[in-house]
Design a protein around this motif. Sequence first.
Motif, short mmCIF file in Angstrom:
data_model
loop_
_atom_site.label_atom_id
_atom_site.label_comp_id
_atom_site.label_asym_id
_atom_site.label_seq_id
_atom_site.Cartn_x
_atom_site.Cartn_y
_atom_site.Cartn_z
N CYS A 135 0.83 -1.20 0.00
CA CYS A 135 0.00 0.00 0.00
C CYS A 135 0.87 1.25 0.00
CB CYS A 135 -0.92 0.03 1.23
SG CYS A 135 -2.38 -1.02 1.10
N MET A 137 0.51 4.85 1.19
CA MET A 137 -0.41 5.46 2.13
C MET A 137 0.11 6.77 2.68
SD MET A 137 0.32 3.16 5.55
CE MET A 137 -0.51 4.36 6.58
N ASP A 144 0.08 3.13 11.21
CA ASP A 144 -0.37 2.70 9.87
C ASP A 144 -1.87 2.92 9.67
OD1 ASP A 144 2.23 1.87 9.17
OD2 ASP A 144 1.92 -0.07 10.13
N VAL A 148 -5.17 5.38 2.27
CA VAL A 148 -4.46 4.64 1.23
C VAL A 148 -4.70 5.32 -0.11
CG1 VAL A 148 -4.28 2.44 0.01
CG2 VAL A 148 -4.57 2.48 2.50
N TYR A 149 -3.63 5.61 -0.83
CA TYR A 149 -3.72 6.26 -2.13
C TYR A 149 -3.69 5.26 -3.28
CZ TYR A 149 -3.04 10.87 0.00
OH TYR A 149 -3.19 12.03 0.72
N GLU A 151 -2.64 0.75 -4.21
CA GLU A 151 -2.16 -0.54 -3.73
C GLU A 151 -1.91 -1.46 -4.91
OE1 GLU A 151 -5.33 -2.10 -1.24
OE2 GLU A 151 -6.25 -3.11 -2.96
N GLN A 194 -9.02 4.16 5.41
CA GLN A 194 -9.03 2.72 5.63
C GLN A 194 -10.37 2.27 6.22
OE1 GLN A 194 -5.60 0.95 7.60
NE2 GLN A 194 -4.28 2.65 6.92
#
Length: 310
Positions: A135, A137, A144, A148-149, A151, A194
């Motif tokens: 990912c 991110m 974490d 998320v941009y 994956e 997320q």
Amino acid sequence: MARIFFMGTPEFARAALRRLADSHHDVVGVASQPPRPSGRGMKLRPSPVHQEAEARAIPVFTPEKLKDPEVSKIWTSLQADLAMVAAYGLILPRHVLEMFPQGCFNLHASLLPRWRGAAPIQRAIMAGDQETGVCFMGMSQGLDEGPVYAEVRCPIADEDTASILHDRLTLLAADHVVQWVDDLVTGQLTAKPQETQGVTYAAKIDKDEAIVEFDQPAMNVARMINGLSPFPGAWSMIGGERVKLLFATHKPWRHGSNPGEIIQADDDGMMVACGQDVVVVTKLQRAGKGAQEVGSFLRGFSVSPGQVLG
């Protein structure tokens, strides 16, 4: 083109650094864990990322901690647009997260929100996951937890060890990182929060976890052995000697043996009874020696059916 400050330590990060440094982007500085004692002589050895940066004449910083803003204050003089982080090993405090105009971004070796934390590759194999990935991110102060941009996914095969899967994910991250940064700076990526469901944490591997417990089902034992290979290495006592078990498969096998009992041992593998079914160990390592395929191991180490591991 972006001016990038890179933070990372192991080989997983080194591969991404290479791609960024070879691209049209400008890596203006690197932070890595300090050199650590390594090898028989226990000489201080720079991390893979540190070595790569030095070879490219990129300024390298190796702070022990980042809590004191004075430690990282010099980084602002590099005028980086963003920070790219990959397995750095230090938590970034707020003053670092807010230092870069476009933000801090992380390459994380799992499909978030599954396996947040330090050991996502090992935990995925040990849990029997069929798929994982990398990912790209955004970073926040939570572990974490950032959006998320992008994956990329890959399967986990039955024969995968942590080392094999690590290398596959390292290549995937390196293959995609330049395009992800390109798309980020041109506004083509959208931050996606997320999911709140399915969150799991990949706690750092404790050496106490590496002791093989053969009273578990064979499937679980094999996953544990492969997930901890090669480091720290699952182990058991064999004939009074501590031996690492570096690869195993599981197979259905009705037996009346005690857990840990060797059923047979030959060039095809060391078959060991488990709480349910058996594992077949095909790669081992004695203390102070290199890893060996089972046939070579057995020619230098006597074992026999009925002998119990543990």
